[in-house]
Design a protein around this motif. Sequence first.
Motif, PDB file in Angstrom:
ATOM      1  N   GLU A  60     -37.438  10.852  60.248  1.00 26.89           N
ATOM      2  CA  GLU A  60     -38.885  11.075  60.305  1.00 26.89           C
ATOM      3  C   GLU A  60     -39.407  10.332  61.532  1.00 26.89           C
ATOM      4  N   PRO A  61     -39.414  10.992  62.682  1.00 24.95           N
ATOM      5  CA  PRO A  61     -39.757  10.335  63.957  1.00 24.95           C
ATOM      6  C   PRO A  61     -41.127   9.663  63.955  1.00 24.95           C
ATOM      7  N   ALA A  62     -42.118  10.270  63.310  1.00 16.78           N
ATOM      8  CA  ALA A  62     -43.465   9.707  63.346  1.00 16.78           C
ATOM      9  C   ALA A  62     -43.533   8.338  62.686  1.00 16.78           C
ATOM     10  N   ALA A  63     -42.646   8.091  61.714  1.00 19.65           N
ATOM     11  CA  ALA A  63     -42.657   6.821  60.989  1.00 19.65           C
ATOM     12  C   ALA A  63     -41.485   5.919  61.359  1.00 19.65           C
ATOM     13  N   ASN A  64     -40.644   6.344  62.306  1.00 19.98           N
ATOM     14  CA  ASN A  64     -39.452   5.581  62.691  1.00 19.98           C
ATOM     15  C   ASN A  64     -38.602   5.209  61.476  1.00 19.98           C
ATOM     16  N   ARG A  65     -38.367   6.191  60.654  1.00 21.59           N
ATOM     17  CA  ARG A  65     -37.562   5.924  59.466  1.00 21.59           C
ATOM     18  C   ARG A  65     -36.658   7.113  59.169  1.00 21.59           C
ATOM     19  N   ILE A  66     -35.680   6.870  58.296  1.00 19.45           N
ATOM     20  CA  ILE A  66     -34.722   7.901  57.889  1.00 19.45           C
ATOM     21  C   ILE A  66     -34.704   7.940  56.363  1.00 19.45           C
ATOM     22  N   ILE A  67     -34.997   9.106  55.804  1.00 22.64           N
ATOM     23  CA  ILE A  67     -34.979   9.274  54.359  1.00 22.64           C
ATOM     24  C   ILE A  67     -33.554   9.587  53.915  1.00 22.64           C
ATOM     25  N   LEU A  68     -33.050   8.838  52.975  1.00 27.32           N
ATOM     26  CA  LEU A  68     -31.679   8.980  52.484  1.00 27.32           C
ATOM     27  C   LEU A  68     -31.702   9.477  51.039  1.00 27.32           C
ATOM     28  N   GLN A  69     -30.844  10.436  50.730  1.00 25.50           N
ATOM     29  CA  GLN A  69     -30.759  10.966  49.376  1.00 25.50           C
ATOM     30  C   GLN A  69     -29.303  11.232  49.004  1.00 25.50           C
ATOM     31  N   ALA A  70     -29.056  11.291  47.701  1.00 30.04           N
ATOM     32  CA  ALA A  70     -27.726  11.642  47.187  1.00 30.04           C
ATOM     33  C   ALA A  70     -27.911  12.492  45.945  1.00 30.04           C
ATOM     34  N   TRP A  71     -26.985  13.402  45.706  1.00 30.62           N
ATOM     35  CA  TRP A  71     -27.055  14.209  44.493  1.00 30.62           C
ATOM     36  C   TRP A  71     -25.671  14.768  44.168  1.00 30.62           C
ATOM     37  N   VAL A  72     -25.548  15.349  42.989  1.00 33.02           N
ATOM     38  CA  VAL A  72     -24.318  16.007  42.560  1.00 33.02           C
ATOM     39  C   VAL A  72     -24.669  17.426  42.130  1.00 33.02           C
ATOM     40  N   ASP A  73     -23.698  18.331  42.172  1.00 31.12           N
ATOM     41  CA  ASP A  73     -23.961  19.744  41.904  1.00 31.12           C
ATOM     42  C   ASP A  73     -24.336  20.014  40.452  1.00 31.12           C
ATOM     43  N   TRP A  74     -23.989  19.108  39.536  1.00 29.09           N
ATOM     44  CA  TRP A  74     -24.190  19.398  38.125  1.00 29.09           C
ATOM     45  C   TRP A  74     -25.396  18.656  37.548  1.00 29.09           C
TER      46      TRP A  74
END
Length: 206
Positions: A60-74
Amino acid sequence: MTAGPRKNAPGLDLGLEPVERLASLLRLRFGEAWVPDHAADSSSAVLRSREGRAICAVPEPAANRIILQAWVDWDWVTPTAVYTADPAGHRDLGHWLSCGDLADAGHAMTELLQGLLDQLEPYPPREDGGEHVDLEGAEQQLERLAGQAGELARCSRDFTARLIYRKPVAADARHLVRLADQAASTAARVDLLRGPAATRDDVPRR
């Protein structure tokens, strides 16, 4: 003033596109078993494992941050964390991701993502009995599928509202796609646990 030597994450090429280099950094950290998801939006670095897990990093360039996520298919749960970058000495976040020193950032993001992965439920037991029927397991997955469908419906309403009020919708759209994919995977598992589809003669008549 002459800049000092620039250190970097070992094995990470300079000059790649920001999201491409971010994906390469994550793959270096998590190992070759994690492969890029080519169906992902070009603004997101998504890696998937053979075990059905996925990690995602969205700058997210405007906020100088990186959003991180994780998930599983089920499952529909998507733990999220935020890494705040320090692109000092670079034009912007994209320039820092393309050619900056990501050694420390890679370490921090790996820890955050691992924490997210640890929150996910473990991989369900595989069914390798062919036509084996596991009605109890199917019922459990049906409950999960109902929850996923409810979450998908809620997010669809939120997405529609954002459209109506002319708010940004790209991130919401990506989230909807992930939820739909997860629901489809759960539905497939329900069918597997139930066994072969009923024939016309098997269906009770009213």
